[in-house]
Design an enzyme around this catalytic site. Structure first.
Site, PDB file in Angstrom:
ATOM      1  CE1 TYR A   1      10.611   9.596 -24.481  1.00  0.00           C
ATOM      2  CE2 TYR A   1      11.708  11.165 -23.028  1.00  0.00           C
ATOM      3  CZ  TYR A   1      10.756  10.179 -23.230  1.00  0.00           C
ATOM      4  OH  TYR A   1       9.966   9.774 -22.192  1.00  0.00           O
TER       5      TYR A   1
ATOM      6  NE  ARG B   1      10.474  -1.646 -21.867  1.00  0.00           N
ATOM      7  CZ  ARG B   1      10.216  -2.407 -22.903  1.00  0.00           C
ATOM      8  NH1 ARG B   1      10.703  -3.635 -22.963  1.00  0.00           N
ATOM      9  NH2 ARG B   1       9.481  -1.959 -23.891  1.00  0.00           N
TER      10      ARG B   1
HETATM   11  P1  NAD Z   1       7.994   1.037 -20.465  1.00  0.00           P
HETATM   12  O1  NAD Z   1       9.049   0.738 -21.456  1.00  0.00           O
HETATM   13  O2  NAD Z   1       7.931   0.223 -19.241  1.00  0.00           O
HETATM   14  O3  NAD Z   1       6.570   0.987 -21.149  1.00  0.00           O
HETATM   15  C1  NAD Z   1       6.365   1.365 -22.471  1.00  0.00           C
HETATM   16  C2  NAD Z   1       5.565   0.266 -23.141  1.00  0.00           C
HETATM   17  O4  NAD Z   1       5.222   0.704 -24.452  1.00  0.00           O
HETATM   18  C3  NAD Z   1       6.336  -1.042 -23.303  1.00  0.00           C
HETATM   19  O5  NAD Z   1       5.605  -2.087 -22.696  1.00  0.00           O
HETATM   20  C4  NAD Z   1       6.468  -1.216 -24.786  1.00  0.00           C
HETATM   21  O6  NAD Z   1       6.404  -2.578 -25.195  1.00  0.00           O
HETATM   22  C5  NAD Z   1       5.307  -0.427 -25.315  1.00  0.00           C
HETATM   23  N1  NAD Z   1       5.530   0.018 -26.678  1.00  0.00           N
HETATM   24  C6  NAD Z   1       6.640   0.556 -27.193  1.00  0.00           C
HETATM   25  N2  NAD Z   1       6.453   0.825 -28.493  1.00  0.00           N
HETATM   26  C7  NAD Z   1       5.197   0.457 -28.808  1.00  0.00           C
HETATM   27  C8  NAD Z   1       4.444   0.484 -29.987  1.00  0.00           C
HETATM   28  N3  NAD Z   1       4.964   0.959 -31.122  1.00  0.00           N
HETATM   29  N4  NAD Z   1       3.191   0.040 -29.972  1.00  0.00           N
HETATM   30  C9  NAD Z   1       2.658  -0.470 -28.836  1.00  0.00           C
HETATM   31  N5  NAD Z   1       3.348  -0.525 -27.672  1.00  0.00           N
HETATM   32  C10 NAD Z   1       4.608  -0.081 -27.672  1.00  0.00           C
HETATM   33  O7  NAD Z   1       8.143   2.579 -20.107  1.00  0.00           O
HETATM   34  P2  NAD Z   1       7.384   3.529 -19.082  1.00  0.00           P
HETATM   35  O8  NAD Z   1       8.396   4.191 -18.239  1.00  0.00           O
HETATM   36  O9  NAD Z   1       6.258   2.854 -18.442  1.00  0.00           O
HETATM   37  O10 NAD Z   1       6.875   4.669 -20.074  1.00  0.00           O
HETATM   38  C11 NAD Z   1       5.543   4.914 -20.388  1.00  0.00           C
HETATM   39  C12 NAD Z   1       5.454   6.287 -21.036  1.00  0.00           C
HETATM   40  O11 NAD Z   1       5.832   7.285 -20.088  1.00  0.00           O
HETATM   41  C13 NAD Z   1       6.348   6.502 -22.214  1.00  0.00           C
HETATM   42  O12 NAD Z   1       5.686   7.265 -23.180  1.00  0.00           O
HETATM   43  C14 NAD Z   1       7.511   7.274 -21.684  1.00  0.00           C
HETATM   44  O13 NAD Z   1       8.163   8.043 -22.660  1.00  0.00           O
HETATM   45  C15 NAD Z   1       6.820   8.126 -20.662  1.00  0.00           C
HETATM   46  N6  NAD Z   1       7.692   8.636 -19.602  1.00  0.00           N
HETATM   47  C16 NAD Z   1       8.126   7.821 -18.620  1.00  0.00           C
HETATM   48  C17 NAD Z   1       8.921   8.346 -17.609  1.00  0.00           C
HETATM   49  C18 NAD Z   1       9.369   7.492 -16.480  1.00  0.00           C
HETATM   50  O14 NAD Z   1       9.912   8.030 -15.515  1.00  0.00           O
HETATM   51  N7  NAD Z   1       9.132   6.195 -16.511  1.00  0.00           N
HETATM   52  C19 NAD Z   1       9.289   9.687 -17.629  1.00  0.00           C
HETATM   53  C20 NAD Z   1       8.833  10.490 -18.643  1.00  0.00           C
HETATM   54  C21 NAD Z   1       8.022   9.958 -19.618  1.00  0.00           C
END
Ligand code: NAD
Length: 915
Positions: free
Chosen positions: A654, A689
């Site tokens: 990651y 999630r």
């Molecule tokens: P999340 O799991 O709620 O949302 C991610 C979404 O991406 C999901 O709905 C999933 O179905 C979709 N997804 C996954 N693989 C896919 C694919 N191959 N094609 C199309 N859709 C796909 O997670 P989140 O926390 O909302 O994360 C969003 C982004 O933010 C991610 O890139 C994550 O790495 C990044 N991020 C989040 C946090 C946090 O605190 N939530 C921190 C750092 C980075």
């Protein structure tokens, strides 16, 4: 039925905080503190009773057919002309018919209501069907006087007629007494006021109740049948007592508006009447009374038609369009109550040729231009030949009124050298909707508010005053439409198309909803898989978000493709083009997690995570970038993570993918620059999630994605010029993360390869991040290696600088290093300047700053040709930049010397946010 058919209100935008009068003059007149609450309205320097009456009448004429107006009555005790009919000027400015009756009513505070009563009498006579009444006043007082506090400036206009009546006229009662509580002799500027107690006890509190009671008797009405009781009286206690005397309850009585604008002279009864009409419901009764050498009282009953009246500024709009000031000397200057030195240029002849004014009266006073009968092209002024190069028809122009045509600013300037009562003199080119343009003065605005594209409306204002001959000349000026600047500043995405990957839940869902709320058409992509990317193929997640957007009136389509494949990325972009025809924004947000410590990180988990995060961003951004390049606009967001920027146990896959996105951004920023494609990266922290088992529950509850979406929306907008930056965002906290490079050291002057022992010996210097700086691109990094800083020079300089350094917390060099970060790109459009700084003292040196094409380049040394040269000592320079020394004081005391184009040096404050 006869009665009121329309109304309009005007209160000048400027409001003086009464406390400012007390603060300046309380030493002289402490008692004025008693009435120093709220604000009083004040005319701008270019306003008078005529201009205010025109503005109120224009408000009144909204939705009315002005060709039906067959008389205009203007009431004022502050008319600019004692002998030249003032109502005639108002009628010409309004472009009313020529065959109408026009007259002035003056010489008493009661004339606003007298004009109204007379209008109804004329209607009853039957010769006239529609009469426009306008009342305006801007009374002068001596400084630091109770009346200066009580008075305000303003105007109101009432149209009376026999069709579409909004308030039926039920009758009136007038009293005429030569009660001289105050008077203004001929040629006197100020009122002479008799003892206040007498005016209250013998005047207001006896005469107003007598007139209203007489009206109620005449019309068989009882006081409890009256819903709105309107009578100006600036004595607060007396205002209440009059109601009590009449047996009216406080809720029936209209506020006298002291706190909002003050008493607007003979216009006040009508201003209050418009405020009452605005809140009155059909069937309600309004009594309005105007006091002054007697009193007029009139009764109205509101009809159903009031609900059909066209939208207008009215009292609410007028009172809310305000700029509060606490600058009492400005008030005195605008009122011409103190003499300011206007300079020799102000002595230029101001005589107006009344012959020309007569011939061109429609153009000058009515802002009437021409519209070509052949090609429909409007132009100002009207000419014999059509301005359209494809038409050029001769004598084809019909009259065309420009005063109500919406316009926008094409160009503007603030001129400090031109004569102005309110410098800088602001003027520029305005472009009318549908065609036509002219150079206009701007009024009721500050230079900082002006912007190319800002909507303006035309205002009838005084242009020049020929004091020698007592002649005011008028023309039209452009004023920013109230609220338009805020609208322009709003982050909006109308007509823009945004792709959000992984928008079926978590952060992506909120980005999609918020972008749609602000006008974007959204492609909601999500393959609906589980947290580790397994499963997938469910359309539900994306569909639900699309439904949510549509149910709130937004536009969106769902896409279920996998970002991890080349075809998936192409299909997502195709969905946008098929549904909406373009792509303006891509937010690469889709993400999965497969956390394992490094030895357990099998190739499949490594690859799956890199495929979604890094390759996914590549697959979607590439086809979108091609479209953006063609259209010359685009915004791309990468989503990184703290794990990528700083590392995190168990997330090698990651972290690698997330930091790789920063590398992708760095180069895409460089490539996209010339196509206006900005690329930025966000490291969010939000409840989803992906974070539910990592974060403690109490923190998780505070991590709403709504705290991250605002910065993502801003970075996606055309308001943001940032590109190539990384931002941490979460829980309401935002900061920038960046790569900084230390100054390093050249070993053996680069002439011989050093030994590992040499490296060891120089380790501290190699490792040092003191004076670290960001490097814009790889070429700059190579140059930094080829020509490293000379440590000896630095040492010598820092030793020489020691005494000053003790007193200054930062050095000029540090300030110049920081300057690129403080550069306000938005403010630099069209600026092409070179500032040469020559700073003396131990920490001094020469620096030059070049601003061109909205970039800022800072170099050490001198340039051949500078726009201006700024000379200062190092300590003064640091004090000025850190806000300890006022630039104006520095300049006037000689601490700051500017040579060359001194005016251009004023841009520095605009271009850099120092401190
Ligand atoms: P999340 O799991 O709620 O949302 C991610 C979404 O991406 C999901 O709905 C999933 O179905 C979709 N997804 C996954 N693989 C896919 C694919 N191959 N094609 C199309 N859709 C796909 O997670 P989140 O926390 O909302 O994360 C969003 C982004 O933010 C991610 O890139 C994550 O790495 C990044 N991020 C989040 C946090 C946090 O605190 N939530 C921190 C750092 C980075």
């Amino acid at each position: 039925m006869i009665g009121i058919t329309s109304y309009g209100t005007y209160i000048p935008r400027l409001r003086l905080d009464r406390m400012a009068i007390f603060q300046s003059m309380g030493w002289f007149a402490p008692a004025i503190m008693m009435v120093a609450q709220g604000e009083r309205s004040m005319c701008n320097w270019d306003e008078d009773s005529i201009t205010m009456a025109v503005t109120a009448a224009r408000d009144c004429l909204i939705g009315q057919d002005k060709s039906t107006v067959d008389a205009i009555y203007l009431a004022s005790t502050t008319l600019p002309y004692a002998d030249r009919q003032n109502a005639g000027i108002v009628a010409t400015a309004l472009n009313l018919r020529d065959d109408i009756v026009s007259t002035d009513f003056t010489a008493s505070q009661r004339v606003g209501t007298t004009a109204l009563v007379t209008a109804f009498d004329a209607l009853k006579g039957g010769d006239r069907n529609n009469i426009l009444v306008a009342a305006a006043d801007c009374r002068e007082t001596k400084a630091a006087y109770f009346y200066e506090m009580w008075f305000g400036d303003g105007a109101a206009s009432i149209m009376v007629g026999d069709k579409d009546v909004i308030a039926e006229y039920k009758g009136s009662h007038s009293l005429s007494y030569d009660f001289a509580d105050h008077y203004r002799g001929r040629l006197k500027k100020y009122d002479y006021v008799w003892e206040e107690r007498w005016a209250r006890d013998e005047g207001y509190s006896k005469i107003i109740p007598e007139a209203i009671q007489g009206l109620l008797n005449n019309t068989n009405t009882t006081i409890d049948q009256v819903d709105h009781l309107v009578y100006p009286c600036f004595f607060k206690a007396e205002h209440k007592k009059i109601a009590k005397k009449l047996g009216a309850k406080p809720e029936q009585v209209m506020d006298n508006l002291h706190e909002m604008c003050g008493e607007t002279g003979c216009a006040h009864a009508l201003v209050m009447l418009t405020a009452a009409l605005e809140k009155a419901k059909p069937g309600e009764k309004i009594v309005v009374a105007g006091f002054g050498q007697g009193c007029n009282a009139l009764l109205f009953e509101v009809t159903d038609h009031i609900t059909k009246l066209a939208a207008r500024s009215g009292f609410e709009g007028a009172v809310n369009n305000k700029k509060s000031i606490d600058n009492y000397p400005k008030f005195l200057t605008f009122k011409d109550n103190i003499q300011t030195e206007m300079g020799i240029r102000a002595e230029a002849p101001t005589q107006i040729a009344v012959t020309t004014l007569w011939r061109k009266r429609k153009m000058l006073l009515g802002l009437v231009g021409g519209k070509c009968r052949e090609c429909d092209t409007p132009q100002f002024p009207k000419m014999d030949i059509c301005v359209n190069p494809n038409c050029n028809a001769h004598h084809s122009q019909d009259d065309y009124e420009f005063s109500n045509v919406p316009a926008k600013i094409n160009s503007y300037t603030g001129d400090l050298l031109a004569v102005s009562v309110d410098p800088p003199h602001k003027y520029g080119m305005i472009q009318f909707e549908g065609g036509g343009r002219f150079m206009a003065d701007f009024t009721d605005c500050d230079l900082e508010e002006l912007k190319v594209g800002l909507p303006v409306q035309l205002m009838f204002r005084r242009r020049l005053e020929d004091k020698e001959r007592g002649f005011s000349s008028y023309f039209w000026k452009a004023m920013p439409v109230p609220g338009a600047a805020e609208m322009m500043n709003r982050v909006r995405f109308d007509n823009q198309v945004a792709i959000i990957t992984g928008a079926g839940g978590g952060l992506g869902r909120v980005y999609a909803l918020e972008l749609a709320k602000r006008g974007a058409k959204v492609v909601v992509n999500d393959l609906g898989g589980s947290r580790d990317g397994s499963g997938g193929g469910s359309t539900r997640a994306a569909d639900l978000v699309v439904e949510e957007i549509k149910s709130s009136g937004g536009e969106a389509v769902a896409n279920y493709d996998n970002v991890a494949t080349v075809e998936g990325g192409e299909n997502i972009v195709k969905s946008a083009v098929d549904a909406f025809g373009r792509v303006d924004i891509v937010v690469n947000n889709a993400g999965i997690l497969r956390d394992k410590s490094f030895t357990k990180m099998e190739p499949e988990n490594w690859k799956a995570v890199l495929d979604v995060h890094l390759n996914g961003a590549y697959h979607v951004s590439r086809p979108a970038y091609t479209l953006m390049k063609d259209q010359g606009y685009g915004r791309i967001i990468m989503t990184t993570s703290a794990a990528g920027l700083y590392g995190n146990f168990g997330q090698t896959n990651y972290s690698a993918a997330k930091l790789a996105l920063v590398g992708l951004m760095n180069t895409l920023t460089i490539e996209g620059k010339k196509y206006n494609i900005n690329v930025n990266t966000v490291a969010p922290l939000a409840a989803s999630r992906l974070t539910e088992d990592i974060m403690p529950p109490e923190i998780f509850a505070k991590m709403k994605p709504e705290y991250v979406s605002p910065i993502v929306l801003y970075l996606c907008s055309d308001k943001c010029q940032e590109s190539g930056s990384i931002y941490n965002a979460g829980m309401g906290y935002y900061n920038r993360a960046a790569f900084y490079t230390g100054p390093g050291v050249a070993i053996n002057k680069g002439k011989e390869p050093p030994t590992p022992e040499d490296i060891k010996a120089n380790w501290d210097a190699i490792n040092s991040m003191e004076d670290a700086r960001p490097i814009p691109d790889a070429n700059a990094a190579i140059i930094a290696l080829i020509s490293p800083p000379d440590p000896k020079a630095k040492k010598a300089k820092s030793q020489a600088a020691k005494p000053e350094q003790e007193s200054a917390s930062v050095t000029p060099q540090e300030i110049f290093e920081l300057m690129p970060n403080q550069f306000k790109k938005d403010a630099s459009a069209g600026v092409d300047v070179v500032f040469q700084y020559s700073i003396s003292g131990g920490n001094g040196g020469d620096w030059n700053v070049t601003i061109k094409d909205q970039t800022c380049d800072i170099q050490v040394g001198k340039v051949d040709k500078a726009t201006c040269t700024i000379k200062m000592s190092d300590t003064d320079f640091v004090d000025m930049v850190t806000g300890k020394l006022n630039p104006m004081q520095a300049f006037s005391s000689g601490k700051l010397q500017i040579s060359g184009d001194v005016m251009k040096s004023q841009l520095i404050e605009k271009l850099f946010s120092m401190k």
